[in-house]
Design an enzyme around this catalytic site. Sequence first.
Site, PDB file in Angstrom:
ATOM      1  CG  ASN A 160      -1.852  -1.195   1.219  1.00  0.00           C
ATOM      2  OD1 ASN A 160      -2.012  -1.844   0.187  1.00  0.00           O
ATOM      3  ND2 ASN A 160      -2.441  -1.498   2.359  1.00  0.00           N
TER       4      ASN A 160
ATOM      5  CG  HIS B 105       3.833  -1.509  -4.941  1.00  0.00           C
ATOM      6  ND1 HIS B 105       2.645  -2.212  -4.912  1.00  0.00           N
ATOM      7  CD2 HIS B 105       4.736  -2.333  -5.535  1.00  0.00           C
ATOM      8  CE1 HIS B 105       2.835  -3.407  -5.468  1.00  0.00           C
ATOM      9  NE2 HIS B 105       4.085  -3.498  -5.845  1.00  0.00           N
TER      10      HIS B 105
ATOM     11  CB  CYS C 143      11.851  15.402 -11.435  1.00  0.00           C
ATOM     12  SG  CYS C 143      12.147  15.971 -13.120  1.00  0.00           S
TER      13      CYS C 143
HETATM   14  P1  OAD Z   1      -6.308  -5.780  -4.680  1.00  0.00           P
HETATM   15  O1  OAD Z   1      -7.331  -4.729  -4.854  1.00  0.00           O
HETATM   16  O2  OAD Z   1      -5.851  -6.506  -5.899  1.00  0.00           O
HETATM   17  O3  OAD Z   1      -6.825  -6.885  -3.660  1.00  0.00           O
HETATM   18  C1  OAD Z   1      -7.414  -6.560  -2.429  1.00  0.00           C
HETATM   19  C2  OAD Z   1      -7.643  -7.835  -1.676  1.00  0.00           C
HETATM   20  O4  OAD Z   1      -8.119  -7.516  -0.387  1.00  0.00           O
HETATM   21  C3  OAD Z   1      -8.684  -8.787  -2.301  1.00  0.00           C
HETATM   22  O5  OAD Z   1      -8.147 -10.096  -2.349  1.00  0.00           O
HETATM   23  C4  OAD Z   1      -9.883  -8.725  -1.333  1.00  0.00           C
HETATM   24  O6  OAD Z   1     -10.567  -9.947  -1.250  1.00  0.00           O
HETATM   25  C5  OAD Z   1      -9.179  -8.394  -0.038  1.00  0.00           C
HETATM   26  N1  OAD Z   1     -10.003  -7.679   0.973  1.00  0.00           N
HETATM   27  C6  OAD Z   1     -10.901  -6.694   0.771  1.00  0.00           C
HETATM   28  N2  OAD Z   1     -11.392  -6.235   1.924  1.00  0.00           N
HETATM   29  C7  OAD Z   1     -10.778  -6.945   2.908  1.00  0.00           C
HETATM   30  C8  OAD Z   1     -10.841  -6.939   4.344  1.00  0.00           C
HETATM   31  N3  OAD Z   1     -11.647  -6.091   5.005  1.00  0.00           N
HETATM   32  N4  OAD Z   1     -10.054  -7.813   5.024  1.00  0.00           N
HETATM   33  C9  OAD Z   1      -9.239  -8.672   4.366  1.00  0.00           C
HETATM   34  N5  OAD Z   1      -9.127  -8.725   3.023  1.00  0.00           N
HETATM   35  C10 OAD Z   1      -9.887  -7.877   2.303  1.00  0.00           C
HETATM   36  O7  OAD Z   1      -5.077  -5.085  -3.910  1.00  0.00           O
HETATM   37  P2  OAD Z   1      -3.554  -5.532  -3.819  1.00  0.00           P
HETATM   38  O8  OAD Z   1      -3.425  -7.007  -3.765  1.00  0.00           O
HETATM   39  O9  OAD Z   1      -2.954  -4.737  -2.737  1.00  0.00           O
HETATM   40  O10 OAD Z   1       0.128  -1.666  -7.228  1.00  0.00           O
HETATM   41  O11 OAD Z   1      -3.013  -5.015  -5.199  1.00  0.00           O
HETATM   42  C11 OAD Z   1      -1.661  -5.141  -5.474  1.00  0.00           C
HETATM   43  C12 OAD Z   1      -1.143  -3.956  -6.253  1.00  0.00           C
HETATM   44  O12 OAD Z   1      -1.940  -3.767  -7.413  1.00  0.00           O
HETATM   45  C13 OAD Z   1      -1.231  -2.640  -5.536  1.00  0.00           C
HETATM   46  O13 OAD Z   1      -0.161  -2.418  -4.649  1.00  0.00           O
HETATM   47  C14 OAD Z   1      -1.189  -1.665  -6.654  1.00  0.00           C
HETATM   48  C15 OAD Z   1      -2.207  -2.338  -7.556  1.00  0.00           C
HETATM   49  O14 OAD Z   1      -2.190  -1.965  -8.830  1.00  0.00           O
HETATM   50  C16 OAD Z   1       0.604  -0.610  -7.860  1.00  0.00           C
HETATM   51  O15 OAD Z   1       0.022   0.441  -7.905  1.00  0.00           O
HETATM   52  C17 OAD Z   1       1.928  -0.867  -8.515  1.00  0.00           C
END
Ligand code: OAD
Length: 245
Positions: free
Chosen positions: A103, A120, A128
């Site tokens: 995050n 990230h 820049c």
């Molecule tokens: P995602 O949006 O892909 O996944 C969020 C996850 O959290 C899902 O598996 C949901 O089921 C779970 N979830 C939602 N609410 C929850 C809760 N209250 N308790 C537990 N789990 C819950 O997000 P990320 O896996 O973080 O990168 O995404 C990875 C990366 O993709 C991010 O860091 C970002 C994005 O594009 C960049 O910007 C490079």
Amino acid sequence: MVEEIKLCSNKIKISQNIVVLTGAGISAESGIPTFRGENGLWKNYRAEDLATPSAFMRNPQLVWEWYCWRRRIIKKAGPNAGHIALKEMEEILRERFFLITQNVDGLHRKAGNENVIEFHGNIWVTVCSQCGKTRWDETENYSEVPRCEACGGFERPGVVWFGEPIPERVLQASFEKARNCDVFMVIGTSGIVQPAASLASIAKSAGAFIVEINIERTPLSPLVDLNLKGRAGEILPAIVENLKE
Ligand code: OAD
């Protein structure tokens, strides 16, 4: 579930090194939209359409608009019970505890965690795109694409985008932590964005006990030793309560 939470706490109690990997799901209960799933889209764009160098080259204004929208949401948000539980875990376990977050919202540090890698980057950093100069930037609205004070180049959000490498120092430190832990917890991440997602497999290959906390199954679920299905903001405080006993 009570028994499974107890098992998780017991594993943590006897562990030498625990590593926690968090994703957008842990901040969902703070009101910050996740990237995938419900409310994952902004104006019909996916993260993959905006968080890339080519999207920025094509339309820097649009990319900044998205980041400013996210900055405004994050500014209003505070750590939730899940973040606070992880802060307490660090207080209890001290140097045996390490946190890696995908995050960019900075909420783990706001909750008080100190042993944190922001894999990230951080949304409040602006860099820049020409000379690489970085600055702390709390602007929540740009009518024009900001320019670098030093060289006049276009500035961009100082976060890692799709197709860009994780800074070497961050990557090596994270791999090292994953290889050397005996408990690895993966919380609120869809587990599909690399290389973050591979940290769980690295820990698994090195013999760690893998715990997943998520409201749904993910591609990582088959490799984990313990699936705790539910909200991070409910499960983590329960785990920490047991650690205090
Ligand atoms: P995602 O949006 O892909 O996944 C969020 C996850 O959290 C899902 O598996 C949901 O089921 C779970 N979830 C939602 N609410 C929850 C809760 N209250 N308790 C537990 N789990 C819950 O997000 P990320 O896996 O973080 O990168 O995404 C990875 C990366 O993709 C991010 O860091 C970002 C994005 O594009 C960049 O910007 C490079």
